[in-house]
Design a protein around this motif. Sequence first.
Motif: not given
Lengths: 444, 291
Positions: B24, B20, B17, A98, A94-95, A206-209, A91, A103-106
């Motif tokens: 974004l 943020q 997190y 980002q 990645v944070q 779990r990191c929403d990725l 996290r 940008l938000r990365v998925d």
Amino acid sequence: MIELYESQRAMRNLRRTAIQRGVVAVLDVGTSKIACLVLRFDGSDRLAEGEGIGAMAGQAGFRVIGAATTRSRGVRFGEVEAMAETERAIRTAVQAAQKMAGLRVDHVIACFSGAAPRSYGLTGQVDLEGHVVTEQDIGRVLSACDLPDYGAGREVLHAQPVNFALDHRSGLSDPRGQMGQSLSTDMHMLTVDAAAVQNLAHCVKRCDLELAGLASSAYVSGVAALVEDEQELGAACVDLGGGSAGISIFVKKHMLYADTVRIGGDHVTSDISMGLQVPKAVAERIKTFYGGLVATGMDDRDMIEIGGDTGDWDHDRRKVSRAELIGIMRPRVEEILEEVRTRLDAAGFDHLPSQQIVLTGGGSQIPGLDALAARILGQQVRLGRPMRVHGLPQAATGPGFASAVGMCLQAANPQDEWWDFEIPVERYAARPLKRALKWFKDNW
Amino acid sequence: MRPVTPRTDPAPSRLRYRLQRLMLTPLFRGLLRVGLPFGLCFAIAAGYLSQPERQEAMALALIDLRRQIETRPEFMVDLLAVEGASDPLAGEIREIFPHALPVSSFDLDLDRLRGMIEALPAVRHADLRIKQGGVLEAKVAERQPAALWRRAEGVALVDREGVVLDPAARRTAHPDLPMLAGEGADAAVAEALRLRQAAAPLRARLKGFVRVGERRWDVVLDRGQRILLPERAAVRALERVIALSQAQDMLARDVVAIDMRLADRPTVRMTPHALKEWRRVRKISLEAADG
């Protein structure tokens, strides 16, 4: 086998959509650090078909727009050991990446060094239906490879066709469109522990990725650190990491072998910590500032302040000579290199035409390593740094980022895997409806 | 000394997190940058305006502003100028003018005013316009009385089109106007005027015209003489009578009526005395012829 095929195919599709959307993150989960790079694909000469053989083979122009590194936590020997800790570390990285990218990365492509990779060479042969090799035939020959029993609880991470042979002509990289009777292939398959992969996947989730790809860090650091002729002529890349040293052998631009030695820089640090009676953080600092492998007379007089904060004056004012430090570090590095030598011998590296060995990874920055490695591994040893990538910050160009950079290259220009080819129609025989549908799709 | 406080975790919490990542997200940011201020302004304005007294005050202020602009001297009308009307008609127009001068030109509905003025019987046509300097000019074309019409209510003035203008006080006030009588006389005033023109040789003897059965005219002369005219070509019939009378002095004789209703058979009605005389004379002449 089919489930694996499907899941890898799903990941490949995710990767493709991520690249089409333009942003994908690369995550290198190492034992000592976690690096995250955010790539933006600007679409210039994307997917120029005609080069290479794969559906995805094509140069994609990309640029690194975010980079972040954080100290790794909860990872040992390149495997996730404490999930929550690892998740937090991911996290953090990645944070920060980002934030830098704005940008938000998925979608994220991850690599890891542990999970006991094991290499298998597979061969398969089929008779061609027509006289010309089609993509269907390649898919067929790839699925005709007889799978070895790689054991329960393991999963295939890479399955790359490294060679095609048509009748008596071998060494074809792209047999499509050529005339022949029977097509045979050699495939390199890398299996890893399923549990380690699942743990990593869970952490990423779990990191929403979304996990859009997995790679072995030994492989990707070889992609990054070996120059083109080395990849072509044959070379081994040794990625000296924190918890493990990854070995990969490349010939003809294909990886033929990958392995991991489960000793790394962290073990050197713990040796120093034990030998000098200092905390790990101090030992790490001493290693990076004063470490070395070849002692000279000068090093006997070079005294290093160890420091400490116990409050005991004598304990806190201790000094060691650099020669002593070298005396602690050298046996451990020798052990790593010996082990690497053993693995290379077991893989038959000395039968290759070229004996080039490239050392990369954070551990390759120890002064004097090239001299020591030359004595153990042979004369053709060099220290490798990863290739330069557009937009990569200066701080992330060191050899420690070889696998991260290799992942970027891999994302932009992926190697063909078995699952990049359509599964042959015979596999669908049990599902007539699907087959009928496919027939309709193909004909209209 | 070694600090006792534990090192803070550099890792962001799950919530931070996610926050943020949310920030974004381009859509969310756009919403925050545009949607939120807009929504906030809208909510505040709606909340402020939802109170009825505020709405009322605003409406009042608006009306007031409008009033202020309308009552600027540039837009005021101070004077009503009536042109082309006789004094009594001008007085009448001023009387029915519904506004008290000065009045804002925004309040004047010129079409309605024109309608009102044209509704006056003595007005044939009216033009209204606002001239510079705050003058409302009414150009009026007055109806000219063309005849007198005797009815049960009394004698009234009518114009060519048969519109009743005013009651006429006395016959002698309008010696030059012909006298009409009978139901529906107003519908054929123009024909009566033409008849009157044709009857110019009889002017001295002419008493008036009587509309009979709302379809034809009788010309009434003095001494109770009548000329009964047909429905069509009445003027020609009258001219024939006049020609006859000029040739044979027919009207000067003892005749009650000349009936021209059947064009090919004009008929003369004599007085009883004349008839008796005529028979007597005829008998004498017969006897003379016999004897």
